[in-house]
Write a protein that holds these residues in place. Structure first.
Motif, mmCIF file in Angstrom:
data_model
loop_
_atom_site.group_PDB
_atom_site.id
_atom_site.type_symbol
_atom_site.label_atom_id
_atom_site.label_comp_id
_atom_site.label_asym_id
_atom_site.label_seq_id
_atom_site.Cartn_x
_atom_site.Cartn_y
_atom_site.Cartn_z
ATOM 1 N N PHE A 147 0.832 -1.203 0.000
ATOM 2 C CA PHE A 147 0.000 0.000 0.000
ATOM 3 C C PHE A 147 0.868 1.256 0.000
ATOM 4 N N ALA A 148 1.937 1.228 0.779
ATOM 5 C CA ALA A 148 2.849 2.375 0.877
ATOM 6 C C ALA A 148 4.151 1.915 1.517
ATOM 7 N N VAL A 149 5.242 2.590 1.165
ATOM 8 C CA VAL A 149 6.505 2.404 1.867
ATOM 9 C C VAL A 149 6.853 3.713 2.554
ATOM 10 N N GLU A 150 7.486 3.590 3.693
ATOM 11 C CA GLU A 150 7.723 4.737 4.566
ATOM 12 C C GLU A 150 9.200 4.829 4.908
ATOM 13 N N ASP A 151 9.745 6.046 4.818
ATOM 14 C CA ASP A 151 11.121 6.328 5.206
ATOM 15 C C ASP A 151 11.070 7.483 6.194
ATOM 16 N N ARG A 152 11.419 7.230 7.455
ATOM 17 C CA ARG A 152 11.171 8.211 8.516
ATOM 18 C C ARG A 152 12.402 8.449 9.377
ATOM 19 N N LEU A 153 12.549 9.712 9.805
ATOM 20 C CA LEU A 153 13.531 10.092 10.816
ATOM 21 C C LEU A 153 12.776 10.647 12.024
ATOM 22 N N ILE A 154 13.161 10.219 13.213
ATOM 23 C CA ILE A 154 12.603 10.762 14.450
ATOM 24 C C ILE A 154 13.737 11.417 15.226
ATOM 25 N N ASP A 155 13.535 12.673 15.618
ATOM 26 C CA ASP A 155 14.544 13.409 16.382
ATOM 27 C C ASP A 155 14.451 12.991 17.846
ATOM 28 N N LEU A 156 15.470 12.286 18.342
ATOM 29 C CA LEU A 156 15.428 11.770 19.704
ATOM 30 C C LEU A 156 15.577 12.863 20.760
ATOM 31 N N GLU A 157 16.078 14.016 20.385
ATOM 32 C CA GLU A 157 16.148 15.109 21.357
ATOM 33 C C GLU A 157 14.748 15.604 21.690
ATOM 34 N N SER A 158 13.865 15.622 20.678
ATOM 35 C CA SER A 158 12.487 16.051 20.889
ATOM 36 C C SER A 158 11.609 14.922 21.395
ATOM 37 N N VAL A 159 11.922 13.690 20.997
ATOM 38 C CA VAL A 159 11.081 12.535 21.365
ATOM 39 C C VAL A 159 11.974 11.437 21.956
ATOM 40 N N PRO A 160 12.556 11.645 23.140
ATOM 41 C CA PRO A 160 13.488 10.652 23.697
ATOM 42 C C PRO A 160 12.840 9.303 23.973
ATOM 43 N N GLU A 161 11.517 9.304 24.256
ATOM 44 C CA GLU A 161 10.850 8.044 24.570
ATOM 45 C C GLU A 161 10.741 7.118 23.365
ATOM 46 N N ALA A 162 10.979 7.649 22.161
ATOM 47 C CA ALA A 162 10.942 6.804 20.966
ATOM 48 C C ALA A 162 12.052 5.756 20.995
ATOM 49 N N ALA A 163 13.102 5.999 21.772
ATOM 50 C CA ALA A 163 14.207 5.038 21.855
ATOM 51 C C ALA A 163 13.762 3.717 22.466
ATOM 52 N N LYS A 164 12.658 3.741 23.249
ATOM 53 C CA LYS A 164 12.177 2.527 23.902
ATOM 54 C C LYS A 164 10.994 1.905 23.166
ATOM 55 N N ALA A 165 10.525 2.538 22.097
ATOM 56 C CA ALA A 165 9.366 2.012 21.370
ATOM 57 C C ALA A 165 9.748 0.781 20.554
ATOM 58 N N ASP A 166 8.810 -0.132 20.406
ATOM 59 C CA ASP A 166 9.035 -1.340 19.624
ATOM 60 C C ASP A 166 8.416 -1.158 18.242
ATOM 61 N N PHE A 167 9.208 -0.637 17.313
ATOM 62 C CA PHE A 167 8.683 -0.358 15.984
ATOM 63 C C PHE A 167 8.595 -1.617 15.113
ATOM 64 N N ALA A 168 9.034 -2.730 15.636
ATOM 65 C CA ALA A 168 8.790 -3.990 14.937
ATOM 66 C C ALA A 168 7.355 -4.445 15.161
ATOM 67 N N ALA A 169 6.767 -4.001 16.282
ATOM 68 C CA ALA A 169 5.400 -4.405 16.628
ATOM 69 C C ALA A 169 4.371 -3.342 16.270
ATOM 70 N N GLU A 170 4.771 -2.062 16.287
ATOM 71 C CA GLU A 170 3.816 -0.976 16.025
ATOM 72 C C GLU A 170 4.400 -0.012 14.998
ATOM 73 N N PRO A 171 3.626 0.333 13.973
ATOM 74 C CA PRO A 171 4.114 1.280 12.964
ATOM 75 C C PRO A 171 4.495 2.615 13.600
ATOM 76 N N PRO A 172 5.573 3.235 13.142
ATOM 77 C CA PRO A 172 6.016 4.486 13.773
ATOM 78 C C PRO A 172 4.990 5.605 13.684
ATOM 79 N N GLY A 173 4.272 5.692 12.557
ATOM 80 C CA GLY A 173 3.265 6.738 12.434
ATOM 81 C C GLY A 173 2.153 6.580 13.443
ATOM 82 N N SER A 174 1.686 5.340 13.642
ATOM 83 C CA SER A 174 0.634 5.073 14.631
ATOM 84 C C SER A 174 1.138 5.391 16.032
#
Length: 245
Positions: A147-174
């Protein structure tokens, strides 16, 4: 609730209102309190922290100035909901979008790396100082069809909690939509023809047209993420309806 003057003086030290703000901010940024969640009333926070209304009000005012909460007269304070860039273009959750079409959603994490931001990363995010980012590539499918392919950068200084997210289980956009409030977004829409890599990812022919959406989101002028979404051009379109003034 009555408090002694001595207790108020002890409680209203500058560090206490910062603790209240940090506690609330942490609950918001970790997703414990999602967008729309009601913040405890001022008298509840006063009882919890043993402080005056002035101390609580200062903490809530700073959170409102940071666009993390909104304060409604007589109703209380709430975790701020994302404000759409316009009534026409909004940030959609691809998973929810596919499900709403009555199709089965599928997700595949292709690559997820954490690294120091290089020059290209900083330029893409629109930041100057060196920091860390999470770089994610993934594919969204509908009924097992890309349906779509996604290429994303997340700034960890603004979103430090993203370092602990499991993006293998949940899409980053969601994950971002459900955990991280944003205040401003920008879409850039374009078209390209598929190269070998894109054609393989979308299961289309080399040279086939693709719809491209580049998006940036910010919170209080701080970059959250930059993402590029590629869709097969022959099966996607954007529709907008306008009303005259």
């Amino acid at each position: 609730m009555s408090l002694s003057l001595d207790r108020d003086k002890a409680a209203d030290k500058p560090t206490l209102y910062k603790k209240i703000r940090q506690d609330i901010e942490s609950r918001i940024l970790t997703g414990e309190w999602p967008p729309g969640h009601r913040i405890p009333f001022e008298h509840q926070l006063m009882a919890r922290y043993g402080c005056s209304r002035m101390t609580v009000n200062k903490a809530l005012s700073e959170l409102a100035q940071a666009d993390l909460i909104e304060r409604r007269r007589r109703a209380g304070s709430f975790v701020r909901r994302p404000q759409h860039l316009s009534a026409v273009l909004k940030i959609a959750d691809i998973r929810a979008e596919i499900t709403a079409l009555g199709r089965a959603y599928g997700y595949e994490l292709i690559r997820c790396t954490r690294r120091a931001a290089n020059a290209a990363d900083r330029e893409r995010l629109g930041v100057r100082k060196t920091g860390k980012v999470i770089a994610i590539s993934c594919r969204h499918c509908a009924d097992d069809v890309p349906f779509a392919v996604e290429d994303r950068l997340i700034d960890l200084e603004s979103v430090p909690e993203a370092a602990k997210a499991d993006f293998a289980a949940e899409p980053p956009g969601s994950w971002l939509l459900h955990h991280v409030p944003w205040t401003e977004a920008e879409h850039t829409i374009s078209a390209i023809v598929a190269d070998d890599h894109t054609a393989a990812a979308l299961d289309i022919a080399v040279g086939a047209p693709c719809l491209v959406i580049d998006r940036h989101t910010w919170r209080s002028a701080r970059t959250i993420t930059a993402v590029r979404l590629l869709y097969p051009g022959d099966s996607h379109r954007l529709t907008a309806r306008f009303k005259g003034g």
